[in-house]
Scaffold this motif. Structure first.
Motif, mmCIF file in Angstrom:
data_model
loop_
_atom_site.group_PDB
_atom_site.id
_atom_site.type_symbol
_atom_site.label_atom_id
_atom_site.label_comp_id
_atom_site.label_asym_id
_atom_site.label_seq_id
_atom_site.Cartn_x
_atom_site.Cartn_y
_atom_site.Cartn_z
ATOM 1 N N LYS A 63 -56.568 33.280 -2.378
ATOM 2 C CA LYS A 63 -56.411 34.652 -1.886
ATOM 3 C C LYS A 63 -55.042 34.809 -1.225
ATOM 4 O O LYS A 63 -54.670 33.997 -0.378
ATOM 5 N N ALA A 64 -54.305 35.835 -1.618
ATOM 6 C CA ALA A 64 -52.970 36.036 -1.031
ATOM 7 C C ALA A 64 -52.546 37.488 -1.199
ATOM 8 O O ALA A 64 -52.754 38.085 -2.251
ATOM 9 N N ASP A 65 -51.935 38.015 -0.156
ATOM 10 C CA ASP A 65 -51.319 39.339 -0.245
ATOM 11 C C ASP A 65 -49.844 39.136 -0.575
ATOM 12 O O ASP A 65 -49.091 38.578 0.231
ATOM 13 N N LEU A 66 -49.446 39.575 -1.738
ATOM 14 C CA LEU A 66 -48.079 39.316 -2.223
ATOM 15 C C LEU A 66 -47.107 40.438 -1.868
ATOM 16 O O LEU A 66 -46.089 40.610 -2.520
ATOM 17 N N VAL A 72 -46.190 32.219 -0.116
ATOM 18 C CA VAL A 72 -45.770 31.521 -1.347
ATOM 19 C C VAL A 72 -45.930 29.991 -1.272
ATOM 20 O O VAL A 72 -46.391 29.375 -2.233
ATOM 21 N N ASN A 73 -45.567 29.398 -0.126
ATOM 22 C CA ASN A 73 -45.689 27.935 -0.053
ATOM 23 C C ASN A 73 -47.153 27.508 -0.057
ATOM 24 O O ASN A 73 -47.522 26.479 -0.642
ATOM 25 N N ASP A 74 -47.979 28.327 0.591
ATOM 26 C CA ASP A 74 -49.406 28.023 0.643
ATOM 27 C C ASP A 74 -50.042 28.073 -0.756
ATOM 28 O O ASP A 74 -50.947 27.291 -1.070
ATOM 29 N N ILE A 75 -49.567 28.998 -1.590
ATOM 30 C CA ILE A 75 -50.098 29.097 -2.964
ATOM 31 C C ILE A 75 -49.828 27.783 -3.713
ATOM 32 O O ILE A 75 -50.699 27.243 -4.389
ATOM 33 N N PHE A 121 -39.370 36.228 -7.007
ATOM 34 C CA PHE A 121 -38.303 35.237 -6.877
ATOM 35 C C PHE A 121 -38.739 34.071 -5.975
ATOM 36 O O PHE A 121 -38.595 32.899 -6.343
ATOM 37 N N PHE A 122 -39.275 34.389 -4.791
ATOM 38 C CA PHE A 122 -39.565 33.297 -3.844
ATOM 39 C C PHE A 122 -40.764 32.449 -4.267
ATOM 40 O O PHE A 122 -40.814 31.253 -3.962
ATOM 41 N N LEU A 123 -41.702 33.046 -5.001
ATOM 42 C CA LEU A 123 -42.794 32.220 -5.540
ATOM 43 C C LEU A 123 -42.243 31.323 -6.656
ATOM 44 O O LEU A 123 -42.598 30.136 -6.742
ATOM 45 N N SER A 124 -41.367 31.872 -7.466
ATOM 46 C CA SER A 124 -40.734 31.046 -8.514
ATOM 47 C C SER A 124 -39.977 29.872 -7.885
ATOM 48 O O SER A 124 -40.043 28.737 -8.366
ATOM 49 N N GLN A 125 -39.257 30.162 -6.794
ATOM 50 C CA GLN A 125 -38.504 29.106 -6.105
ATOM 51 C C GLN A 125 -39.444 28.002 -5.595
ATOM 52 O O GLN A 125 -39.187 26.811 -5.770
ATOM 53 N N ALA A 126 -40.554 28.439 -4.965
ATOM 54 C CA ALA A 126 -41.502 27.453 -4.411
ATOM 55 C C ALA A 126 -42.116 26.610 -5.527
ATOM 56 O O ALA A 126 -42.265 25.380 -5.390
ATOM 57 N N VAL A 127 -42.457 27.243 -6.643
ATOM 58 C CA VAL A 127 -43.075 26.505 -7.753
ATOM 59 C C VAL A 127 -42.028 25.615 -8.438
ATOM 60 O O VAL A 127 -42.318 24.464 -8.790
ATOM 61 N N ALA A 128 -40.814 26.116 -8.580
ATOM 62 C CA ALA A 128 -39.760 25.300 -9.206
ATOM 63 C C ALA A 128 -39.468 24.055 -8.354
ATOM 64 O O ALA A 128 -39.234 22.965 -8.891
ATOM 65 N N THR A 136 -41.536 16.726 -13.549
ATOM 66 C CA THR A 136 -42.128 17.069 -14.848
ATOM 67 C C THR A 136 -41.480 18.266 -15.525
ATOM 68 O O THR A 136 -41.692 18.499 -16.702
ATOM 69 N N GLY A 137 -40.752 19.073 -14.768
ATOM 70 C CA GLY A 137 -40.374 20.386 -15.294
ATOM 71 C C GLY A 137 -41.599 21.276 -15.325
ATOM 72 O O GLY A 137 -42.651 20.933 -14.762
ATOM 73 N N GLY A 138 -41.472 22.412 -16.007
ATOM 74 C CA GLY A 138 -42.601 23.328 -16.076
ATOM 75 C C GLY A 138 -42.161 24.665 -16.646
ATOM 76 O O GLY A 138 -41.014 24.826 -17.078
ATOM 77 N N LYS A 139 -43.097 25.597 -16.644
ATOM 78 C CA LYS A 139 -42.848 26.922 -17.251
ATOM 79 C C LYS A 139 -42.992 28.013 -16.201
ATOM 80 O O LYS A 139 -43.918 27.950 -15.377
ATOM 81 N N ILE A 140 -42.107 28.997 -16.283
ATOM 82 C CA ILE A 140 -42.251 30.206 -15.464
ATOM 83 C C ILE A 140 -42.173 31.397 -16.416
ATOM 84 O O ILE A 140 -41.230 31.510 -17.208
ATOM 85 N N ILE A 141 -43.188 32.252 -16.349
ATOM 86 C CA ILE A 141 -43.222 33.443 -17.209
ATOM 87 C C ILE A 141 -43.355 34.664 -16.314
ATOM 88 O O ILE A 141 -44.339 34.801 -15.573
ATOM 89 N N ASN A 142 -42.336 35.509 -16.351
ATOM 90 C CA ASN A 142 -42.354 36.732 -15.554
ATOM 91 C C ASN A 142 -42.864 37.892 -16.399
ATOM 92 O O ASN A 142 -42.568 37.976 -17.589
ATOM 93 N N ILE A 143 -43.598 38.804 -15.764
ATOM 94 C CA ILE A 143 -44.021 39.995 -16.497
ATOM 95 C C ILE A 143 -43.025 41.115 -16.204
ATOM 96 O O ILE A 143 -42.934 41.609 -15.080
#
Ligand code: NAP
Length: 253
Positions: A63-66, A72-75, A121-128, A136-143
């Motif tokens: 649960k998060a209010d975006l 973002v870090n908690d997610i 942006f900041f969620l992408s940064q935290a996940v990256a 491992t790298g990974g994927k980011i897909i923006n809508i």
């Protein structure tokens, strides 16, 4: 080339706005391809959870209010606690405010830009950062949106945000490709979700939009499953910084 490249078994996907609309369609599509889902939600994601689990995949709700970057870090932490890693991020949550540009308020400007661009942006940064730490790298897909390419009317802050999403997709891809991170976007056309309810209720606009779509119909959340699985999978390893329109031909016209 085999279809194994599209397989997402063993992958963990974080999806924002997973409870409804396009986010729900993408969550179910990735689960059909084998992924487990960390579903970020504000409103009850029970239906998405049910559909994902009926496919034999795990669903963990976060649960998060975006409307701010605070969660973002908690997610990322909650995802890693539950699944030990993350592989895919779908930045789907978004809002729209409709008003004449002459009357547009700062409040509606900030609200839309915060959810659609700043938090993305900041969620992408935290996940990256997590992908880099995992090694491992990974994927980011923006809508993104048709409003990543076009101006639209009455939606100044939305157009600014979605045009920003297209640019951000390119610049993050440039910076993070060296970490084996693919950043791409999907630009949906006119889709049947809560977001477009006011447009669909306006009979004249509904009919004029429908008449301009070469496919002759509005899109459905299921229409995003294939493109999302492609961009989330090894099949798209050399696709970087690109925004794919899934629009029934709207932009081609
Ligand atoms: P939607 O049904 O309105 O879904 C939007 C999602 O974002 C919902 O899950 C919503 O949660 C979530 N969200 C919004 N603000 C949030 C916040 N502050 N915190 C947490 N979650 C929040 O619309 P949709 O069409 O599926 O939209 C999904 C994405 O596609 C958006 O980025 C939208 O701009 C984009 N898009 C849609 C279309 C279209 O034609 N529908 C076209 C192009 C792009 P709640 O349910 O709790 O509000």
């Amino acid at each position: 080339m085999t279809f194994d490249q599209f397989d997402l078994h063993g992958k963990v996907a974080i999806i924002t706005g997973c409870n409804t609309g396009l986010g729900q369609g993408i969550a179910v599509g990735l689960a059909e391809a084998g992924a487990d889902i960390a579903g970020v939600y504000r409103s009850d994601p029970g239906e998405t959870k049910k559909q994902v689990e009926s496919l034999g995949r795990r669903f963990v709700g976060i649960k998060a209010d975006l409307s701010s970057i605070e969660p973002v870090n908690d997610i990322v932490m909650q995802t890693v606690d539950a699944f030990s890693k993350a592989d895919i991020l779908i930045n789907n949550a978004g809002i729209i405010r409709r008003c004449e540009a002459l009357e547009f308020s700062e409040k509606d400007w900030d609200k839309v830009l915060n959810v659609n661009l700043k938090v993305l942006f900041f969620l992408s940064q935290a996940v990256a950062r997590q992908y880099v730490e995992q090694g491992t790298g990974g994927k980011i897909i923006n809508i993104a949106s048709m409003l990543s390419y076009q101006g639209g009317i009455l939606i100044s802050s939305y157009t600014a945000s979605k045009s920003g999403v297209l640019g951000l997709t390119r610049t993050l891809a440039n910076e993070w490709a060296k970490h084996n991170i693919n950043v791409n976007a999907i630009a949906p056309g006119y889709m049947i979700t809560n977001n477009t309810e006011p447009l669909r209720k306006d009979k004249q606009r509904y009919e004029s939009i429908t008449a301009r779509i070469p496919a002759g119909r509005w899109g459905k959340p299921e229409d995003l499953k294939g493109p999302a699985v492609f961009l989330a999978s090894d099949a798209s390893s050399y696709v970087q910084g690109f925004t794919i329109a899934v629009d029934g031909g709207w932009l081609a016209r």
